[in-house]
Design an enzyme around this catalytic site. Structure first.
Site, short mmCIF file in Angstrom:
data_model
loop_
_atom_site.label_atom_id
_atom_site.label_comp_id
_atom_site.label_asym_id
_atom_site.label_seq_id
_atom_site.Cartn_x
_atom_site.Cartn_y
_atom_site.Cartn_z
N ASN A 1 -1.83 -10.63 8.40
CA ASN A 1 -2.78 -9.55 8.55
C ASN A 1 -4.15 -10.00 8.05
OD1 ASN A 1 -3.30 -6.49 8.85
ND2 ASN A 1 -4.17 -6.98 6.85
N GLU A 2 -5.10 -10.03 8.94
CA GLU A 2 -6.49 -10.30 8.59
C GLU A 2 -6.69 -11.50 7.67
OE1 GLU A 2 -8.36 -6.72 7.18
OE2 GLU A 2 -8.18 -5.76 9.13
N GLN B 1 0.80 -1.23 0.00
CA GLN B 1 0.00 0.00 0.00
C GLN B 1 0.84 1.27 0.00
OE1 GLN B 1 -2.61 -1.83 3.27
NE2 GLN B 1 -4.02 -0.43 2.27
C1 BGC Z 1 -6.38 -3.72 6.09
C2 BGC Z 1 -5.69 -2.52 5.50
C3 BGC Z 1 -6.73 -1.59 4.89
C4 BGC Z 1 -7.61 -1.11 6.01
C5 BGC Z 1 -8.66 -0.08 5.61
C6 BGC Z 1 -7.65 -3.41 6.81
O1 BGC Z 1 -8.62 -4.31 6.39
O2 BGC Z 1 -5.49 -4.45 6.89
O3 BGC Z 1 -4.77 -2.99 4.56
O4 BGC Z 1 -6.16 -0.55 4.19
O5 BGC Z 1 -8.27 -2.20 6.59
O6 BGC Z 1 -9.63 -0.60 4.79
#
Ligand code: BGC
Length: 437
Positions: free
Chosen positions: A188-189, A50
């Site tokens: 991450n998520e 990002q």
């Molecule tokens: C993610 C980020 C994303 C943010 C805002 C999260 O789901 O880890 O990468 O930019 O939310 O949407």
């Protein structure tokens, strides 16, 4: 139509006024006592794809450049953080923060299967070294949505061999970087594709599934397995195994830092007696909270609440304030997800992401105030919350939505790459410096 809009606006104002009044009551009453435990981590987060720019060996770069594509625009140079990290990290420290959460990019570190780039690993050593020079704790995510394109070409996370590939990457990266890492998350998520399945709108995943054939052809393979698409059950099981094996690999390669997993969580509220809330909780969070329970901490990433209907989330009620993402502006969600995750996983909690997509920075400040009041409530009840990391340090590439949503504490002019801290950056930085609201 006009009447409806006016009525909606009035409702929004009323809801906001009510919210603010009750919050002001809370924060004034507790202002004197509202300090945080010693050593509490205050940070802002980014993710490699990002912000770094030109992540050309990653699976998403391929998808961004297909015709047709599900991306509004390609990531391109992003925020050129790959080159500008020293100034960005210094800025974060100067604002008052004590932690930087960022991800290392597997597609750079292992651009071809089995070929590890020492130069790229050294790049991340330099990033970590600048953090230490600036007295920032380092919180490193090993996988933040993107994977190498060769990995996608082998079927991605649907391929059981993904577990060995990810473990080897974790081992190599930890050997090279481990002495400079203060804490790490494998993923991450990893549960976000499941969470998205409950959304009341299709955000393009279905279309994405229809273009993976084109993506496979673009990389000269018969497969293209990427995190957000594909068979979610197969994908989840391999990712859970990868979390455990990856964590072991990090510990045996370096042995020093705690490892957890960062879970996407919405404050799920049952809407009606036939709400599928408990089914959603089990499907979306259950397996990952059990994985977190066997880890050193749970990372919580929360943006909003969901009113859960029988089979899907219901759309936000008419008239409520919406963020740029179309989510309800609901900072109180954070308190509820911390409580839920802590009660399930029973390990320490870090808020590893929380924030709001908005052009109006005063709404970000309001969001932060109310979210932190919720963190305070949790601490008062004895919940072991150890840090608050805001999403995001910079306005950046919001995946399929491109650069339009603004989550940053710091604005980025993408022509000049000039950074301009917003008032919310000094607001949250001030709280961080005082370790108190
Ligand atoms: C993610 C980020 C994303 C943010 C805002 C999260 O789901 O880890 O990468 O930019 O939310 O949407």
């Amino acid at each position: 139509m006009k009447d409806r809009l006016n009525a909606d606006k009035a409702l929004t104002r009323r809801a906001l006024a009510l919210g603010t009044a009750s919050l002001t009551g809370v924060s004034q009453a507790s202002a004197a006592a509202a300090s945080f435990p010693k050593g509490f981590l205050w940070g802002a987060a980014t993710a490699a794809h990002q912000v770094e720019g030109n992540n050309v060996n990653s699976d998403l770069w391929v998808l961004e450049h297909l015709t047709p594509t599900i991306f509004q625009e390609p990531s391109g140079d992003a925020c050129d953080h790959y080159h500008r990290y020293p100034d960005d990290i210094k800025m974060l420290a100067k604002l008052g923060f004590n932690t930087y959460r960022f991800s290392i990019e597997w597609a750079r570190i292992e651009p071809e299967k089995g070929f590890f780039s020492t130069a790229e690993l050294d790049h991340y050593r330099r990033v970590l070294a600048v953090c230490h020079e600036q007295k920032l704790k380092t919180m490193v995510t090993f996988h933040h949505f993107t994977s190498p394109r060769w990995f996608a070409g082998m079927g991605g996370w649907e391929n059981p061999a993904s577990v060995d590939f990810f473990t080897r990457y974790c081992e190599r990266a930890s050997k090279h970087l481990g002495d400079l890492i203060d804490s790490a998350a494998t993923f991450n998520e990893p549960n976000v594709p499941m969470l998205l399945q409950w959304l009341p709108v299709d955000i393009g995943i279905a279309r994405g599934n229809s273009i993976t054939g084109n993506a496979a052809r673009a990389i000269g393979s018969s497969k293209f397995g990427t995190f957000l698409m594909g068979n979610q059950d197969a994908l989840r099981d391999n990712m859970i195994a990868s979390h455990h094996r990856g964590m072991q690999a990090m510990k045996s390669a370096s042995g020093k830092f705690p490892v957890g997993v960062n879970i996407a969580m919405s404050d799920d509220q049952a809407a009606g007696a036939d709400s599928g809330r408990d089914r959603k909780r089990e499907q979306v969070y259950g397996p990952w909270l059990r994985a977190a329970a066997k880890s050193d901490f749970t990372g919580i990433q929360t943006y909003t609440r969901s009113r859960v209907g029988p089979a899907k989330d219901l759309p936000p009620e008419r008239g409520v304030e919406l963020t740029q993402m179309g989510y309800e502006f609901w900072p109180e969600a954070l308190e509820q997800t911390i409580r839920y995750a802590a009660s399930q996983a029973k390990v320490p909690v870090y808020v590893t992401e929380n924030g709001v997509g908005t052009e109006d920075d005063s709404r970000r400040i309001e969001y932060i105030k109310r979210a932190l009041a919720g963190v305070q409530n949790c601490l008062k009840d004895g919940i072991d919350v150890r840090g608050y990391i805001h999403w995001s340090l910079l306005d950046n590439f919001e995946w399929m939505l491109g650069y339009r949503p603004k989550f940053g504490l710091v604005a980025v002019n993408r022509e000049t790459q000039q950074r301009t801290p917003k008032p919310s950056a000094s607001f949250l930085g001030g709280i961080a410096r005082r370790n108190s609201l």
